[in-house]
Design a protein around this motif. Structure first.
Motif, PDB file in Angstrom:
ATOM      1  N   LYS A  80      33.828  32.574   4.713  1.00 25.01           N
ATOM      2  CA  LYS A  80      33.971  33.640   5.707  1.00 25.01           C
ATOM      3  C   LYS A  80      34.157  33.073   7.107  1.00 25.01           C
ATOM      4  N   LEU A  81      33.511  31.943   7.387  1.00 19.69           N
ATOM      5  CA  LEU A  81      33.614  31.330   8.709  1.00 19.69           C
ATOM      6  C   LEU A  81      34.818  30.403   8.828  1.00 19.69           C
ATOM      7  N   GLY A  82      35.584  30.272   7.746  1.00 23.87           N
ATOM      8  CA  GLY A  82      36.776  29.431   7.777  1.00 23.87           C
ATOM      9  C   GLY A  82      36.488  27.954   7.846  1.00 23.87           C
ATOM     10  N   LEU A  83      35.411  27.526   7.220  1.00 27.37           N
ATOM     11  CA  LEU A  83      34.991  26.128   7.304  1.00 27.37           C
ATOM     12  C   LEU A  83      35.349  25.299   6.078  1.00 27.37           C
ATOM     13  N   GLY A  84      35.936  25.914   5.074  1.00 29.44           N
ATOM     14  CA  GLY A  84      36.286  25.167   3.879  1.00 29.44           C
ATOM     15  C   GLY A  84      35.095  24.939   2.968  1.00 29.44           C
ATOM     16  N   ARG A  85      35.353  24.280   1.844  1.00 33.29           N
ATOM     17  CA  ARG A  85      34.299  24.051   0.863  1.00 33.29           C
ATOM     18  C   ARG A  85      33.303  23.020   1.377  1.00 33.29           C
ATOM     19  N   PRO A  86      32.006  23.247   1.119  1.00 38.88           N
ATOM     20  CA  PRO A  86      30.987  22.308   1.605  1.00 38.88           C
ATOM     21  C   PRO A  86      30.919  21.051   0.747  1.00 38.88           C
ATOM     22  N   ALA A  87      30.394  20.001   1.330  1.00 35.78           N
ATOM     23  CA  ALA A  87      30.162  18.772   0.573  1.00 35.78           C
ATOM     24  C   ALA A  87      29.016  18.994  -0.406  1.00 35.78           C
ATOM     25  N   ARG A  88      29.026  18.233  -1.479  1.00 35.58           N
ATOM     26  CA  ARG A  88      27.965  18.344  -2.470  1.00 35.58           C
ATOM     27  C   ARG A  88      26.631  17.927  -1.862  1.00 35.58           C
ATOM     28  N   ALA A  89      25.580  18.615  -2.257  1.00 39.68           N
ATOM     29  CA  ALA A  89      24.234  18.301  -1.752  1.00 39.68           C
ATOM     30  C   ALA A  89      23.218  19.037  -2.609  1.00 39.68           C
ATOM     31  N   ASP A  90      21.947  18.656  -2.487  1.00 43.50           N
ATOM     32  CA  ASP A  90      20.918  19.371  -3.234  1.00 43.50           C
ATOM     33  C   ASP A  90      20.604  20.696  -2.535  1.00 43.50           C
ATOM     34  N   ALA A  91      19.814  21.516  -3.198  1.00 42.75           N
ATOM     35  CA  ALA A  91      19.538  22.860  -2.678  1.00 42.75           C
ATOM     36  C   ALA A  91      18.874  22.849  -1.302  1.00 42.75           C
ATOM     37  N   PRO A  92      17.841  22.029  -1.067  1.00 45.25           N
ATOM     38  CA  PRO A  92      17.233  22.029   0.267  1.00 45.25           C
ATOM     39  C   PRO A  92      18.211  21.683   1.381  1.00 45.25           C
ATOM     40  N   GLU A  93      19.064  20.692   1.141  1.00 42.96           N
ATOM     41  CA  GLU A  93      20.029  20.318   2.174  1.00 42.96           C
ATOM     42  C   GLU A  93      21.026  21.443   2.419  1.00 42.96           C
ATOM     43  N   ARG A  94      21.463  22.107   1.358  1.00 46.17           N
ATOM     44  CA  ARG A  94      22.373  23.248   1.530  1.00 46.17           C
ATOM     45  C   ARG A  94      21.696  24.369   2.313  1.00 46.17           C
ATOM     46  N   LEU A  95      20.415  24.613   2.033  1.00 41.19           N
ATOM     47  CA  LEU A  95      19.687  25.639   2.772  1.00 41.19           C
ATOM     48  C   LEU A  95      19.621  25.301   4.258  1.00 41.19           C
ATOM     49  N   ARG A  96      19.383  24.034   4.568  1.00 40.48           N
ATOM     50  CA  ARG A  96      19.351  23.626   5.976  1.00 40.48           C
ATOM     51  C   ARG A  96      20.718  23.818   6.631  1.00 40.48           C
ATOM     52  N   ARG A  97      21.773  23.573   5.871  1.00 38.87           N
ATOM     53  CA  ARG A  97      23.115  23.762   6.436  1.00 38.87           C
ATOM     54  C   ARG A  97      23.404  25.243   6.660  1.00 38.87           C
ATOM     55  N   ILE A  98      22.952  26.088   5.730  1.00 44.90           N
ATOM     56  CA  ILE A  98      23.119  27.530   5.917  1.00 44.90           C
ATOM     57  C   ILE A  98      22.364  27.986   7.166  1.00 44.90           C
ATOM     58  N   ALA A  99      21.137  27.493   7.321  1.00 45.35           N
ATOM     59  CA  ALA A  99      20.339  27.853   8.493  1.00 45.35           C
ATOM     60  C   ALA A  99      21.057  27.456   9.780  1.00 45.35           C
ATOM     61  N   GLY A 100      21.760  26.325   9.748  1.00 41.59           N
ATOM     62  CA  GLY A 100      22.478  25.870  10.926  1.00 41.59           C
ATOM     63  C   GLY A 100      23.689  26.718  11.277  1.00 41.59           C
ATOM     64  N   LEU A 101      24.128  27.576  10.340  1.00 40.39           N
ATOM     65  CA  LEU A 101      25.307  28.421  10.560  1.00 40.39           C
ATOM     66  C   LEU A 101      24.937  29.872  10.870  1.00 40.39           C
ATOM     67  N   LEU A 102      23.647  30.174  10.922  1.00 47.56           N
ATOM     68  CA  LEU A 102      23.239  31.572  11.063  1.00 47.56           C
ATOM     69  C   LEU A 102      23.709  32.200  12.369  1.00 47.56           C
ATOM     70  N   ASP A 103      23.774  31.429  13.443  1.00 50.01           N
ATOM     71  CA  ASP A 103      24.264  31.986  14.705  1.00 50.01           C
ATOM     72  C   ASP A 103      25.697  32.483  14.551  1.00 50.01           C
ATOM     73  N   ASP A 104      26.516  31.733  13.819  1.00 50.25           N
ATOM     74  CA  ASP A 104      27.898  32.155  13.596  1.00 50.25           C
ATOM     75  C   ASP A 104      27.974  33.333  12.631  1.00 50.25           C
ATOM     76  N   VAL A 105      27.054  33.382  11.692  1.00 46.15           N
ATOM     77  CA  VAL A 105      27.037  34.483  10.726  1.00 46.15           C
ATOM     78  C   VAL A 105      26.772  35.821  11.421  1.00 46.15           C
ATOM     79  N   THR A 106      26.067  35.787  12.541  1.00 46.35           N
ATOM     80  CA  THR A 106      25.725  37.018  13.260  1.00 46.35           C
ATOM     81  C   THR A 106      26.964  37.815  13.649  1.00 46.35           C
ATOM     82  N   ALA A 107      28.073  37.144  13.821  1.00 40.84           N
ATOM     83  CA  ALA A 107      29.316  37.837  14.188  1.00 40.84           C
ATOM     84  C   ALA A 107      29.943  38.573  13.010  1.00 40.84           C
ATOM     85  N   HIS A 108      29.370  38.432  11.838  1.00 45.30           N
ATOM     86  CA  HIS A 108      29.916  39.069  10.630  1.00 45.30           C
ATOM     87  C   HIS A 108      28.803  39.893   9.980  1.00 45.30           C
TER      88      HIS A 108
END
Length: 218
Positions: A80-108
């Motif tokens: 949705k943010l036009g960032l392409g597919r994420p790199a492989r990672a375990d669940a905790p790291e993916r969660l941290r990356r999602i948390a880092g994008l929440l400010d941008d998610v607010t626009a959607h």
């Protein structure tokens, strides 16, 4: 859904991500050798080692569900943010990356609602599998009685407590005066006064309570 509501959703999603990040490693520990009677024999196929610990299928299923859910959620967010597919990672790291994008998610706004729903669902399933009857959620502000940053909400009980074991109030009718195991509590009717005395936000407390009830209704 307005952008203002979307901002509330991402703020709430951040709290659930924090809870999930703290609880998910405990699921992995539940499957670790030596936990829950590893020396007891389990039912195995003939010719295999009968002394290994039995697989706890409900824990394994929850780990798989959360892991898959986190992967799908991060991919949806990045798409949705036009960032392409994420790199492989375990669940905790993916969660941290999602948390880092929440400010941008607010626009959607629609995406913000989806992120909240999924983070809440996964955190609550994690808690149920671990046998956690109620998650203590930190409330900003200091306890009016002991001045510690020890205020926690028990959303399902619509209650705020002080978790400082040394906290004592001056209310002779409160159990914390004579019982060391008792914690001073504030029911919903006392949240406004608590907020005034502690610096906590009564809207934050109400939001945490709403999260629980919305999650149970989903």
């Amino acid at each position: 859904m307005t952008t203002g509501l979307a901002a509330q959703h991402t703020a709430r999603a951040a709290r659930w991500i924090d809870i999930l990040l703290r609880q998910f490693p405990e699921l992995l520990e539940e499957l670790a050798p030596g936990r829950h009677g590893a020396t007891a024999p389990s039912r195995t196929r003939p010719g295999t080692d009968g002394g290994t610990a039995p697989v706890r299928l409900h824990v394994s299923d929850t780990i798989r569900d959360i892991t898959d859910g986190v992967v799908e959620l991060e991919e949806a967010v990045r798409e949705k943010l036009g960032l392409g597919r994420p790199a492989r990672a375990d669940a905790p790291e993916r969660l941290r990356r999602i948390a880092g994008l929440l400010d941008d998610v607010t626009a959607h706004p629609v995406l913000a609602g989806h992120v909240l729903d999924e983070c809440r669902r996964m955190a609550r399933r994690c808690g149920r599998t671990l046998g956690t009857p109620e998650t203590l959620v930190r409330i900003n502000g200091r306890c009016p009685w002991c001045d510690s940053v020890s205020l926690r909400a028990l959303p399902a009980w619509r209650t705020v407590i002080c978790v400082n074991p040394g906290c004592r109030c001056t209310d002779e009718e409160c159990g914390c005066v004579n019982n060391p195991a008792h914690r001073h509590t504030w029911a919903e009717t006392g949240w406004a006064q608590l907020a005034e005395e502690s610096g906590a936000d009564p809207r934050e407390i109400a939001t945490l309570v709403d999260d629980v009830h919305e999650g149970e209704a989903a």
